[in-house]
Design an enzyme around this catalytic site. Sequence first.
Site, PDB file in Angstrom:
ATOM      1  N   SER A 292      -7.425  15.057  -4.000  1.00 29.83           N
ATOM      2  CA  SER A 292      -8.057  16.277  -3.519  1.00 29.83           C
ATOM      3  C   SER A 292      -9.019  16.790  -4.598  1.00 29.83           C
ATOM      4  O   SER A 292      -9.917  16.060  -5.011  1.00 29.83           O
ATOM      5  CB  SER A 292      -6.992  17.307  -3.137  1.00 29.83           C
TER       6      SER A 292
ATOM      7  N   GLU B  96      -7.147  13.493   7.378  1.00 28.17           N
ATOM      8  CA  GLU B  96      -7.214  14.430   6.252  1.00 28.17           C
ATOM      9  C   GLU B  96      -7.077  15.888   6.703  1.00 28.17           C
ATOM     10  O   GLU B  96      -6.262  16.648   6.183  1.00 28.17           O
ATOM     11  CB  GLU B  96      -8.552  14.267   5.517  1.00 28.17           C
TER      12      GLU B  96
ATOM     13  N   HIS C 281      -3.991  14.669   4.774  1.00 24.26           N
ATOM     14  CA  HIS C 281      -4.317  14.878   3.366  1.00 24.26           C
ATOM     15  C   HIS C 281      -3.020  15.008   2.567  1.00 24.26           C
ATOM     16  O   HIS C 281      -2.140  15.785   2.923  1.00 24.26           O
ATOM     17  CB  HIS C 281      -5.136  16.163   3.259  1.00 24.26           C
TER      18      HIS C 281
END
Length: 740
Positions: free
Chosen positions: A412, A527, A626
Amino acid sequence: MAKKELGDSFHVKVTCAHLEIQDDADLDRFAKLGVIANFTPWWHSDDPAVSAVWLGEERSRKMFRCKTLWDSGALVTWSSDNIVFEDFTTWNPYLGMEVGMTRWITDKTRVPEFDIVSKVFPPEQERMSIEEMILGYTINGAKQLGIEDKKGSITVGKDADFLVFDKDLLTAEPEGFSYNKPEEVYFCGKNVMSDKKREFKDLVRLESYETLNSEITGEYDKTLAVKCVNGTFVGTEEHGVASWLGIPYAKAPVGERRFKAPEYVDASDRVFEAKYYGKGAFGSLGYADCVQRQESEDCLYLNVWLNTDDKTEKKPVMVWIHGGAYVVGSGSQASYSGANFVQAQSDIIMVNLNYRLNMYGFMDFSSVPGGENFKTAPCNGLLDQAMALRWVHENIAAFGGDPDNVTIFGQSAGGGSVSILPVLKEANRYFQKVIAQSGSTTLAFPVDCESAQGKTKALLEYTGCKTMDDIMALSEEELYKAYVEAVGKYTSCPYYGTEVLPEAPIELYKKGYAKHIAIMAGSTADEARLFMGEDAGLNLEEQKLFAQRAVGDAAKYLKEEDKKYYEEFWRVCRTQEPGLIETEFINELMFRVPMLQQLDAQSAFNKTFCYYWAYPGSNPDVGAAHSVELLFVFNLRGIGTNSPFNGTNIPDEMFKTVQQMWTNFARCGNPSTDKVEWKAYTAKDPNVLVIAGPDDMHNERGLLADQYKAVTPLLGYYQFMDKYFTPHYLMDIIAARNKK
């Protein structure tokens, strides 16, 4: 021993299994070649009488003449055919084991167990020389190790790097035969095999505290004391894993150093505890699994983990940089502990770190009187990371690490950081490889963007400050209150068009600023569902509504000439379901496409590898969201069934394979394993490893290429989409749900 990279010449001292000695000249040829003879009487018995039945008395007698071989100067070990092949990993020390026999048994009959062997040894050849046999084992072994065999790159000799030995057999002349595995096996300085492995024990600790390390003035455990440039740090050990927590890598950025570039630590001969995590940055408590509950401007600390059972010299080093949108997170998060990681990957040293977040690490003061003295402030968080890497470079050898084999990895915002650091002159001399997970160079915005300037304006308006002197005079509490009440509503990230980042990072990649660095990068298939489905708790239908509103509002502002690309994306999208199309657009625009653009640029200069994580968690409303891969990367087996991302979808083989791929890349720049061939990615040959499950990891060329082509011209809207991907949609959707 000099570090080896793919394509270098590898001098391999091999073990040879299934040797059939046919004449006396064979007995001393091993010594002349400088190889180790892994002597096999027969693969069913260590009894000469049984062997004689199969081979005949004369051949059997010669194969058992170990003393002749020993006296000739060859280094002798013994075959361990009873070891199951699955016991070995990519680093199979028996290069020839289970590859195939290299001699005909009788009348030109042979058993090619693997196709590669038949290619090395043509069937019309009646009898090979020892030299040919060694070459065959070497080539096959190199392939198992993931070494690309360029013509003439692999040789055998007395100065070889590969060594296998059994302590018991080398301390005295052997008597009889041993079917025990070697106690130590080395490849390029790595101990790749040990009988001393412990049973797995979950070492991740979730209990929080506010305790800090203290100086030690009396006696201390010198076995866990490591002398570093800024002092001696005394760690702790549990179940063969040693840790040193809360080591400062820079001077505290407080007082006159607030909003300034980090300053390196001073040299010291003092002794300190390294038992507790250091204070986290303001914002670190945004994640519930942060163990250290104290926050402060004084936050620049790092942590080190290593496996004490593994005596490998110059261990590869992996430095983790946490994510959290550059506003939350810390190195004390239980999810990012290195304890389980190095327990499984014993030759790796893992480091993680804190860095300044939000306005403390990413703030532009160029419009404020006196701001000319704070030119690095838009990127101080990155400079913190660079300073930590300098500390690692200068001190990690004291822990047994190799300062010239450092891999930085992150996810991230951490993936954004490790994508930007390669083009940062303050950082890129301190590492050689990068693993970027769900983050890319687009996680840096232009300094004149709305978020950068909005933060500065909000700080001035809330506090009433007019100059930098006024801001510097604020107490720590006053400054943090301003962040919580006003500044925090804006996005934070590194800013380019600044002293630290003069241009957009992708442009610096194109100019070769990171040409010496190999990169492995990837994204997950779903994600955006973390932000809609997991964090917010929206079901799939509510997620679709969220995506439609967010993307629909943003799409209204597309320039006329760009609308055709958005329409093309709708046409080629892998799903044609409304709501999921918009979700996929977010996935592509904010994650996968900018990551591929980065690899396209870097592949012109160095090796790059790409993955696409399609293996979902057990919650169908979240999918492969994600962060879904973190559980497997960090070996978080103990909390796996409680993970909202994966639930019970945690097969053991996924842990083993994923960790092996990540650490193989750190070891030698090639993430392939004995079971998974991971092809390199280039702009012209865009191979992507699809990670779809423990039994489904395969390469696809040009994965979702039409989507990539459609979205690439729209990457300039990344920051715009970030503005519309905001919580107010969630409030509306949740409010509507509550009314029902």
